[in-house]
Scaffold this motif. Structure first.
Motif, PDB file in Angstrom:
ATOM      1  N   GLU A  30      -3.825   9.392 -59.828  1.00 11.31           N
ATOM      2  CA  GLU A  30      -4.481   8.348 -58.606  1.00 11.31           C
ATOM      3  C   GLU A  30      -5.917   8.963 -58.401  1.00 11.31           C
ATOM      4  O   GLU A  30      -6.793   8.093 -57.995  1.00 11.31           O
ATOM      5  N   ALA A  31      -5.738  10.231 -58.306  1.00 12.16           N
ATOM      6  CA  ALA A  31      -7.145  10.866 -57.991  1.00 12.16           C
ATOM      7  C   ALA A  31      -8.291  10.285 -59.161  1.00 12.16           C
ATOM      8  O   ALA A  31      -9.469  10.198 -58.922  1.00 12.16           O
ATOM      9  N   PHE A  32      -7.811  10.500 -60.254  1.00  8.95           N
ATOM     10  CA  PHE A  32      -8.665  10.072 -61.510  1.00  8.95           C
ATOM     11  C   PHE A  32      -9.228   8.616 -61.404  1.00  8.95           C
ATOM     12  O   PHE A  32     -10.317   8.289 -61.529  1.00  8.95           O
ATOM     13  N   THR A  33      -8.180   7.689 -60.958  1.00 13.06           N
ATOM     14  CA  THR A  33      -8.657   6.315 -60.578  1.00 13.06           C
ATOM     15  C   THR A  33      -9.477   6.034 -59.554  1.00 13.06           C
ATOM     16  O   THR A  33     -10.493   5.315 -59.636  1.00 13.06           O
ATOM     17  N   ILE A  34      -9.393   7.165 -58.223  1.00 16.72           N
ATOM     18  CA  ILE A  34     -10.186   6.939 -57.220  1.00 16.72           C
ATOM     19  C   ILE A  34     -11.638   7.619 -57.664  1.00 16.72           C
ATOM     20  O   ILE A  34     -12.716   6.761 -57.378  1.00 16.72           O
ATOM     21  N   GLU A  35     -11.598   8.484 -58.476  1.00 15.09           N
ATOM     22  CA  GLU A  35     -13.121   8.931 -59.109  1.00 15.09           C
ATOM     23  C   GLU A  35     -13.872   8.030 -59.868  1.00 15.09           C
ATOM     24  O   GLU A  35     -14.811   7.785 -59.807  1.00 15.09           O
ATOM     25  N   GLN A  36     -12.782   7.214 -60.788  1.00 12.30           N
ATOM     26  CA  GLN A  36     -13.481   6.048 -61.679  1.00 12.30           C
ATOM     27  C   GLN A  36     -14.022   5.031 -60.560  1.00 12.30           C
ATOM     28  O   GLN A  36     -15.039   4.580 -61.018  1.00 12.30           O
ATOM     29  N   LYS A  37     -13.395   4.644 -59.741  1.00  9.19           N
ATOM     30  CA  LYS A  37     -13.750   3.431 -58.746  1.00  9.19           C
ATOM     31  C   LYS A  37     -15.279   3.960 -57.952  1.00  9.19           C
ATOM     32  O   LYS A  37     -15.940   3.235 -57.770  1.00  9.19           O
ATOM     33  N   LYS A  38     -15.263   5.053 -57.510  1.00 11.56           N
ATOM     34  CA  LYS A  38     -16.240   5.770 -56.870  1.00 11.56           C
ATOM     35  C   LYS A  38     -17.584   6.043 -57.763  1.00 11.56           C
ATOM     36  O   LYS A  38     -18.601   5.353 -57.418  1.00 11.56           O
ATOM     37  N   LEU A  39     -17.378   6.065 -59.313  1.00 13.08           N
ATOM     38  CA  LEU A  39     -18.216   6.265 -60.003  1.00 13.08           C
ATOM     39  C   LEU A  39     -18.694   4.618 -60.292  1.00 13.08           C
ATOM     40  O   LEU A  39     -20.288   4.428 -60.289  1.00 13.08           O
ATOM     41  N   SER A  40     -17.790   3.708 -60.379  1.00 14.44           N
ATOM     42  CA  SER A  40     -18.520   2.230 -60.664  1.00 14.44           C
ATOM     43  C   SER A  40     -19.023   1.828 -59.286  1.00 14.44           C
ATOM     44  O   SER A  40     -20.140   1.256 -59.788  1.00 14.44           O
ATOM     45  N   GLN A  41     -18.787   2.147 -58.288  1.00 14.22           N
ATOM     46  CA  GLN A  41     -19.550   1.763 -57.030  1.00 14.22           C
ATOM     47  C   GLN A  41     -20.934   2.315 -57.042  1.00 14.22           C
ATOM     48  O   GLN A  41     -21.774   1.487 -56.582  1.00 14.22           O
ATOM     49  N   LYS A  42     -20.879   3.589 -57.161  1.00 13.83           N
ATOM     50  CA  LYS A  42     -22.146   4.291 -57.288  1.00 13.83           C
ATOM     51  C   LYS A  42     -23.091   3.535 -58.262  1.00 13.83           C
ATOM     52  O   LYS A  42     -24.356   3.555 -57.740  1.00 13.83           O
ATOM     53  N   ALA A  43     -22.569   3.423 -59.540  1.00 10.68           N
ATOM     54  CA  ALA A  43     -23.368   2.919 -60.469  1.00 10.68           C
ATOM     55  C   ALA A  43     -23.764   1.529 -60.130  1.00 10.68           C
ATOM     56  O   ALA A  43     -25.064   1.050 -60.596  1.00 10.68           O
ATOM     57  N   HIS A  44     -22.859   0.807 -59.557  1.00 12.69           N
ATOM     58  CA  HIS A  44     -23.339  -0.468 -59.308  1.00 12.69           C
ATOM     59  C   HIS A  44     -24.423  -0.945 -58.201  1.00 12.69           C
ATOM     60  O   HIS A  44     -25.159  -1.420 -58.235  1.00 12.69           O
ATOM     61  N   LEU A  45     -24.294   0.165 -56.995  1.00  6.92           N
ATOM     62  CA  LEU A  45     -25.441   0.162 -56.177  1.00  6.92           C
ATOM     63  C   LEU A  45     -26.876   0.761 -56.628  1.00  6.92           C
ATOM     64  O   LEU A  45     -27.621   0.215 -56.548  1.00  6.92           O
ATOM     65  N   ALA A  46     -26.554   1.772 -57.652  1.00  9.83           N
ATOM     66  CA  ALA A  46     -27.798   2.033 -57.936  1.00  9.83           C
ATOM     67  C   ALA A  46     -28.783   1.048 -58.983  1.00  9.83           C
ATOM     68  O   ALA A  46     -29.603   0.975 -58.817  1.00  9.83           O
ATOM     69  N   LEU A  47     -27.746   0.330 -59.745  1.00 10.89           N
ATOM     70  CA  LEU A  47     -28.279  -0.815 -60.583  1.00 10.89           C
ATOM     71  C   LEU A  47     -28.977  -2.049 -59.904  1.00 10.89           C
ATOM     72  O   LEU A  47     -29.733  -2.306 -60.153  1.00 10.89           O
ATOM     73  N   LEU A  48     -28.151  -2.221 -58.834  1.00  7.40           N
ATOM     74  CA  LEU A  48     -28.795  -3.177 -57.818  1.00  7.40           C
ATOM     75  C   LEU A  48     -29.982  -2.602 -57.329  1.00  7.40           C
ATOM     76  O   LEU A  48     -30.949  -3.601 -57.136  1.00  7.40           O
ATOM     77  N   GLU A  49     -30.236  -1.426 -56.910  1.00  4.32           N
ATOM     78  CA  GLU A  49     -31.304  -0.869 -56.363  1.00  4.32           C
ATOM     79  C   GLU A  49     -32.468  -1.007 -57.533  1.00  4.32           C
ATOM     80  O   GLU A  49     -33.545  -1.342 -57.180  1.00  4.32           O
ATOM     81  N   VAL A  50     -32.168  -0.721 -58.633  1.00  5.00           N
ATOM     82  CA  VAL A  50     -33.086  -0.964 -59.795  1.00  5.00           C
ATOM     83  C   VAL A  50     -33.595  -2.415 -59.966  1.00  5.00           C
ATOM     84  O   VAL A  50     -34.817  -2.602 -60.158  1.00  5.00           O
ATOM     85  N   ALA A  51     -32.589  -3.308 -59.901  1.00  3.02           N
ATOM     86  CA  ALA A  51     -32.917  -4.694 -60.021  1.00  3.02           C
ATOM     87  C   ALA A  51     -33.995  -5.203 -58.795  1.00  3.02           C
ATOM     88  O   ALA A  51     -35.022  -5.904 -59.056  1.00  3.02           O
ATOM     89  N   LYS A  52     -33.651  -4.644 -57.706  1.00 11.20           N
ATOM     90  CA  LYS A  52     -34.529  -4.971 -56.578  1.00 11.20           C
ATOM     91  C   LYS A  52     -35.819  -4.253 -56.764  1.00 11.20           C
ATOM     92  O   LYS A  52     -36.998  -5.134 -56.417  1.00 11.20           O
ATOM     93  N   LYS A  53     -36.106  -3.152 -57.154  1.00 15.38           N
ATOM     94  CA  LYS A  53     -37.500  -2.523 -57.513  1.00 15.38           C
ATOM     95  C   LYS A  53     -38.127  -3.364 -58.625  1.00 15.38           C
ATOM     96  O   LYS A  53     -39.425  -3.610 -58.665  1.00 15.38           O
ATOM     97  N   LEU A  54     -37.469  -3.877 -59.459  1.00 19.80           N
ATOM     98  CA  LEU A  54     -38.035  -4.499 -60.783  1.00 19.80           C
ATOM     99  C   LEU A  54     -38.507  -6.099 -60.353  1.00 19.80           C
ATOM    100  O   LEU A  54     -39.487  -6.608 -60.817  1.00 19.80           O
ATOM    101  N   TYR A  55     -38.023  -6.697 -59.082  1.00 22.77           N
ATOM    102  CA  TYR A  55     -38.450  -7.782 -58.532  1.00 22.77           C
ATOM    103  C   TYR A  55     -39.602  -7.695 -57.638  1.00 22.77           C
ATOM    104  O   TYR A  55     -40.169  -8.602 -57.451  1.00 22.77           O
ATOM    105  N   GLU A  56     -39.765  -6.441 -57.113  1.00 25.68           N
ATOM    106  CA  GLU A  56     -40.908  -6.011 -56.278  1.00 25.68           C
ATOM    107  C   GLU A  56     -42.280  -6.310 -56.899  1.00 25.68           C
ATOM    108  O   GLU A  56     -42.499  -6.019 -58.007  1.00 25.68           O
TER     109      GLU A  56
END
Length: 420
Positions: A30-56
């Motif tokens: 269960e802890a591994f699944t949670i860590e996997q979800k946390k990494l996925s969320q952080k990667a998703h947010l980071a990539l979204l910020e990259v996309a925003k900066k590329l549109y600026e």
């Protein structure tokens, strides 16, 4: 009843450890699944910020639809719908991943609409702080024109390293379970062997004592007959039969006593007594058996007192002296040194026998142990005398040690709390 209780305790302990282990493994999963979800969320947010900066700074606005798509656990694509440079993209990726505390390596590629293929960008090693060129194939995606792809090649290793504590705990529990199972298996095996040994000894001694008693009765009757008394040779032979039968009977009794002490501890009837008179009485008994032995007591006082079971203490001293005399090759000399040091009475039994090798010295108190030496074939016995001595010392909480003398023989020392 006792066996059923023991089996129940073993079974409950095994079930408890297995339950804890299974729970721990489920928690780890269960802890591994949670860590996997946390990494996925952080990667998703980071990539979204990259996309925003590329549109600026462009004439285009960020589309309402989320540009970040997760294709697999370690693979993402980001739709930009606008031209961008590889160097700027790499800079933004590093910056945003750092902000999100994503420290695992990643690699990226961009779609080139002119050549209609994915162009490999770079492999970014955040752990080793250097860039490594390691081209990997990135698949194309339909209905997208300007986009880039991100892959985390070491995601599983990264997640495992972040869960190091969970895995160490799980491994520790597995080791504990294996040790427990091995210990229980060994305990049951030892218990089985102990019961077989005790049953064998009890049956063997019983079968020996019955015919031996008949031999003794018949021999004592024979030696009293007039023809036997008048024939010196027959009288001697009959006397030998009686003596050897008594000796064999003594060995059998010793085996029985040891077998009983293994099954249930001996009960001690302690009383405060003078040490020297008891030892002197034992010496007199030994001299009846070995009149040629020379046994001396060296002590500054005859008033030393200890708390002990007189019967077992006398047997202990007898066994030590008997053993010392048996293993003397010439004229036997035994010195019994009695000294007092800080409320501890030390009895040192020093002989001039053949001694024993240093590597075998630690085994002389083991049950049935008999060292192989020049006297092995001459000395009879089962190797129980010194074992009995050690058992009596343990029951009294006394200390006992054996050491070789500088010239010949050994010294066995007892350390006994005493009363002034």
């Amino acid at each position: 009843m006792k066996l059923n209780k023991l089996n129940s305790i073993i079974l409950l302990g095994l079930v408890a450890i297995i339950s804890i282990l299974v729970t721990q493994l489920l928690w780890t999963k269960e802890a591994f699944t949670i860590e996997q979800k946390k990494l996925s969320q952080k990667a998703h947010l980071a990539l979204l910020e990259v996309a925003k900066k590329l549109y600026e700074g462009t004439n285009h606005e960020l589309p309402a639809q989320n540009p970040v798509q997760k294709i697999a656990n370690d693979y993402y694509i980001v739709n930009i719908d606008n031209d961008f440079e590889a160097d700027i993209l790499e800079f933004y990726l590093k910056s945003e991943f750092k902000k999100m505390n994503i420290t695992t390596d990643f690699e990226y590629a961009m779609y080139n609409c002119q050549s209609d293929e994915m162009v490999y960008g770079n492999y970014i090693s955040l752990t080793e702080k250097k860039t490594i060129k390691q081209p990997v194939y990135f698949p194309k995606h339909k209905n997208l024109v300007y986009y880039f792809a991100i892959r985390f090649p070491n995601e599983t290793t990264y997640l495992f390293s972040s869960m190091r504590f969970w895995f160490i705990l799980s491994i520790a529990l597995i080791l504990i379970l294996l040790i427990y199972v091995y210990s229980i298996f060994t305990l049951l095996q030892q218990k089985k062997y102990s019961e077989l040994q005790r049953d064998f000894i009890n049956n063997m001694t019983h079968e020996f004592k019955t015919p031996l008693s008949s031999i003794l009765i018949a021999s004592k009757y024979l030696i009293e007959q007039t023809p036997i008394k008048e024939d010196k040779k027959l009288h001697t032979y009959t006397d030998i039969i009686i003596n050897q039968s008594n000796k064999l009977n003594g060995h059998i009794e010793k085996i029985l006593n040891v077998a009983k002490s293994d099954y249930a501890p001996l009960e001690l009837k302690k009383e405060t007594v003078l040490v020297v008179p008891i030892i002197e009485e034992v010496i007199q008994n030994i001299l009846l058996k070995y009149p040629e032995a020379n046994i001396k007591i060296e002590t500054l006082s005859k008033e030393y007192k200890i708390e002990t079971d007189v019967f077992h203490f006398s047997n202990l001293v007898y066994n030590l002296l008997d053993n010392a005399v048996k293993y003397c090759s010439g004229k036997c000399l035994i010195l019994i040194g009695i000294t007092a040091e800080n409320s501890v009475l030390k009895l040192a039994f020093r002989d001039n026998g053949i001694g024993i090798s240093s590597k075998n010295l630690s085994f002389i108190f083991d049950k049935f142990y008999r060292a192989q030496n020049e006297k092995s074939n001459e000395v009879t016995g089962f190797g129980l005398g010194l074992y009995y001595v050690k058992e009596i010392c343990n029951l009294h909480n006394w200390k006992i040690k054996a050491e070789n003398n500088s010239e010949k023989g050994i010294t066995i020392t007892l350390s006994i709390p005493y009363k002034k």
